[in-house]
Design a protein around this motif. Structure first.
Motif, PDB file in Angstrom:
ATOM      1  N   TRP A  32       0.687  -1.290  -0.192  1.00 52.25           N
ATOM      2  CA  TRP A  32       0.091   0.008  -0.036  1.00 52.25           C
ATOM      3  C   TRP A  32       1.044   1.256   0.073  1.00 52.25           C
ATOM      4  N   GLU A  33       1.776   1.172   0.671  1.00 47.71           N
ATOM      5  CA  GLU A  33       2.723   2.309   1.127  1.00 47.71           C
ATOM      6  C   GLU A  33       3.660   2.971  -0.344  1.00 47.71           C
ATOM      7  N   LEU A  34       3.617   2.084  -1.310  1.00 47.53           N
ATOM      8  CA  LEU A  34       4.550   2.313  -2.529  1.00 47.53           C
ATOM      9  C   LEU A  34       3.594   2.536  -3.778  1.00 47.53           C
ATOM     10  N   ASP A  35       3.932   2.866  -4.929  1.00 44.25           N
ATOM     11  CA  ASP A  35       3.229   2.373  -6.022  1.00 44.25           C
ATOM     12  C   ASP A  35       3.875   1.118  -6.379  1.00 44.25           C
ATOM     13  N   PRO A  36       3.298   0.620  -7.330  1.00 47.18           N
ATOM     14  CA  PRO A  36       3.501  -0.907  -7.955  1.00 47.18           C
ATOM     15  C   PRO A  36       4.943  -0.876  -8.247  1.00 47.18           C
ATOM     16  N   VAL A  37       5.585   0.169  -8.949  1.00 49.96           N
ATOM     17  CA  VAL A  37       6.982  -0.040  -9.585  1.00 49.96           C
ATOM     18  C   VAL A  37       7.722   0.067  -8.392  1.00 49.96           C
ATOM     19  N   SER A  38       7.562   1.040  -7.676  1.00 52.55           N
ATOM     20  CA  SER A  38       8.375   1.305  -6.419  1.00 52.55           C
ATOM     21  C   SER A  38       8.500   0.168  -5.512  1.00 52.55           C
ATOM     22  N   ALA A  39       7.329  -0.371  -5.311  1.00 55.27           N
ATOM     23  CA  ALA A  39       7.213  -1.637  -4.380  1.00 55.27           C
ATOM     24  C   ALA A  39       8.038  -2.570  -4.849  1.00 55.27           C
ATOM     25  N   ASP A  40       7.809  -3.048  -5.975  1.00 52.61           N
ATOM     26  CA  ASP A  40       8.803  -4.132  -6.563  1.00 52.61           C
ATOM     27  C   ASP A  40      10.340  -3.742  -6.528  1.00 52.61           C
ATOM     28  N   ARG A  41      10.613  -2.345  -6.770  1.00 46.92           N
ATOM     29  CA  ARG A  41      11.901  -2.129  -6.594  1.00 46.92           C
ATOM     30  C   ARG A  41      12.586  -2.242  -5.156  1.00 46.92           C
ATOM     31  N   ALA A  42      11.475  -1.883  -4.101  1.00 50.31           N
ATOM     32  CA  ALA A  42      12.151  -2.108  -2.908  1.00 50.31           C
ATOM     33  C   ALA A  42      12.169  -3.569  -2.357  1.00 50.31           C
ATOM     34  N   CYS A  43      11.396  -4.590  -2.748  1.00 49.90           N
ATOM     35  CA  CYS A  43      11.435  -5.674  -2.689  1.00 49.90           C
ATOM     36  C   CYS A  43      12.902  -6.749  -3.347  1.00 49.90           C
ATOM     37  N   GLU A  51      11.510   0.795   4.103  1.00 52.81           N
ATOM     38  CA  GLU A  51      10.464   1.663   3.209  1.00 52.81           C
ATOM     39  C   GLU A  51       9.276   1.925   4.194  1.00 52.81           C
ATOM     40  N   LYS A  52       8.818   0.830   4.668  1.00 48.78           N
ATOM     41  CA  LYS A  52       7.754   1.087   5.397  1.00 48.78           C
ATOM     42  C   LYS A  52       7.784   1.711   6.675  1.00 48.78           C
ATOM     43  N   GLU A  53       9.038   1.677   7.506  1.00 48.98           N
ATOM     44  CA  GLU A  53       9.254   2.458   8.556  1.00 48.98           C
ATOM     45  C   GLU A  53       9.253   4.040   8.105  1.00 48.98           C
ATOM     46  N   ALA A  54       9.959   4.287   6.962  1.00 47.18           N
ATOM     47  CA  ALA A  54       9.959   5.535   6.456  1.00 47.18           C
ATOM     48  C   ALA A  54       8.510   5.976   6.074  1.00 47.18           C
ATOM     49  N   TRP A  55       7.491   5.329   5.642  1.00 48.87           N
ATOM     50  CA  TRP A  55       6.286   5.636   5.181  1.00 48.87           C
ATOM     51  C   TRP A  55       5.719   6.104   6.585  1.00 48.87           C
ATOM     52  N   SER A  57       6.535   6.820   9.543  1.00 51.76           N
ATOM     53  CA  SER A  57       7.293   7.924  10.078  1.00 51.76           C
ATOM     54  C   SER A  57       7.013   9.231   9.544  1.00 51.76           C
ATOM     55  N   GLN A  58       6.893   9.254   8.163  1.00 47.56           N
ATOM     56  CA  GLN A  58       6.491  10.604   7.478  1.00 47.56           C
ATOM     57  C   GLN A  58       5.049  10.781   7.693  1.00 47.56           C
ATOM     58  N   THR A  59       4.277   9.801   7.712  1.00 43.02           N
ATOM     59  CA  THR A  59       2.700   9.948   8.007  1.00 43.02           C
ATOM     60  C   THR A  59       2.277  10.323   9.284  1.00 43.02           C
ATOM     61  N   LEU A  60       3.068   9.791  10.146  1.00 47.75           N
ATOM     62  CA  LEU A  60       2.798  10.180  11.698  1.00 47.75           C
ATOM     63  C   LEU A  60       3.198  11.801  11.712  1.00 47.75           C
ATOM     64  N   LEU A  61       4.262  12.343  11.135  1.00 49.39           N
ATOM     65  CA  LEU A  61       4.751  13.745  11.331  1.00 49.39           C
ATOM     66  C   LEU A  61       3.825  14.518  10.665  1.00 49.39           C
ATOM     67  N   GLU A  62       3.373  14.056   9.270  1.00 48.59           N
ATOM     68  CA  GLU A  62       2.634  15.201   8.475  1.00 48.59           C
ATOM     69  C   GLU A  62       1.170  14.873   8.821  1.00 48.59           C
ATOM     70  N   TRP A  63       0.496  13.949   9.089  1.00 46.33           N
ATOM     71  CA  TRP A  63      -0.838  13.776   9.253  1.00 46.33           C
ATOM     72  C   TRP A  63      -1.256  13.350  10.557  1.00 46.33           C
ATOM     73  N   GLY A  64      -0.650  12.220  11.049  1.00 46.46           N
ATOM     74  CA  GLY A  64      -1.024  11.974  12.632  1.00 46.46           C
ATOM     75  C   GLY A  64      -1.255  10.434  12.503  1.00 46.46           C
ATOM     76  N   SER A  65      -1.730   9.662  13.288  1.00 45.43           N
ATOM     77  CA  SER A  65      -2.171   8.433  13.594  1.00 45.43           C
ATOM     78  C   SER A  65      -2.594   7.853  12.259  1.00 45.43           C
ATOM     79  N   CYS A  66      -1.968   6.571  11.898  1.00 50.17           N
ATOM     80  CA  CYS A  66      -2.244   6.174  10.541  1.00 50.17           C
ATOM     81  C   CYS A  66      -2.519   4.401  10.718  1.00 50.17           C
ATOM     82  N   GLY A  67      -2.630   4.099  12.177  1.00 50.87           N
ATOM     83  CA  GLY A  67      -3.008   2.634  12.467  1.00 50.87           C
ATOM     84  C   GLY A  67      -3.349   2.609  13.815  1.00 50.87           C
TER      85      GLY A  67
END
Length: 227
Positions: A32-43, A51-55, A57-67
């Motif tokens: 969910w956190e990356l587009d299909p091409v970027s997700a394949d590249r990360a894997c 990458e998940k941890e970075a996502w 972290s960024q979402t918590l800082l910019e938007w707040g609770s995300c789970g």
């Protein structure tokens, strides 16, 4: 077994610390956190967990609770993740996209099989509803998998069953044979809090009567209300 009723249940927000309590495959998943091409590249690079941890972290800082995570007797038993669709690149890859502008996207929901059937999925969705209502969001939307469990599709664990969303109050807003888009108005989610559930809500956290009680109040009967 009757002992289930005595188990302690605790709902907490996802943080970088509690991220480690996600099931291992989910902790390493960036579907969910990356587009299909970027997700394949990360894997292919070998460590999608970073990458998940970075996502998160960024979402918590910019938007707040995300789970949200739910613990039963101290053991991680399930989780949900959610965010505005702008934070979820994969959301645009579905045939029933885009998510409505007034809604947050519930990306995925997962309950550990040993704890399935105990109402934890609904508890998690209620936690999301409470959080989003306080933040002025009107609804939750989700892409469900109408053929969950069929075949060996590797993404089936990432997209929750459409039947699950329907069972906790979501309605189909855009049908599709595989990936319908479903929606839960937060007023509907909050209307679950009656009788025992309302008493439980008072223990789990405070919410103003204005957001809880949408219906007309009965005139003759008054309850004592303490702040």
């Amino acid at each position: 077994m009757g002992g289930d009723a005595l188990m302690s249940r605790r709902l907490v927000s996802l943080t970088l610390d509690t991220l480690e309590d996600l099931p291992r495959p989910c902790r390493q998943c960036v579907y969910w956190e990356l587009d299909p091409v970027s997700a394949d590249r990360a894997c292919a690079a070998g460590d999608p967990g970073l990458e998940k941890e970075a996502w998160v972290s960024q979402t918590l800082l910019e938007w707040g609770s995300c789970g949200k995570l739910v613990y039963v007797d101290g053991m991680p038993a399930g989780f949900v993740m959610y965010a505005p669709p702008a934070y979820v690149p994969r959301s645009m890859a579905f045939p029933t996209s885009p998510v409505s502008a007034d809604a947050a996207l519930l990306m995925t929901a997962n309950v550990v099989p040993a704890f399935a059937g105990g109402g934890l999925g609904r508890m998690l969705v209620q936690g999301v509803a409470r959080d989003l209502t306080k933040r002025g969001i009107k609804a939750i939307e989700a892409f469900g998998d109408a053929k969950f469990g069929d075949g060996d599709d590797a993404t089936r664990a990432c997209v929750a069953p459409a039947d699950f969303f329907l069972s906790v109050g979501f309605k189909t807003v855009r049908p599709h044979p595989r990936y319908p888009r479903l929606r839960l108005e937060l007023r509907t989610a909050l209307s679950w809090k009656s009788d025992v559930e309302y008493a439980l809500e008072k223990l789990l956290g405070s919410m103003s009567p204005e957001t809880l009680l949408r219906p007309v109040r009965p005139a003759p009967v008054t309850r004592s209300t303490t702040g």
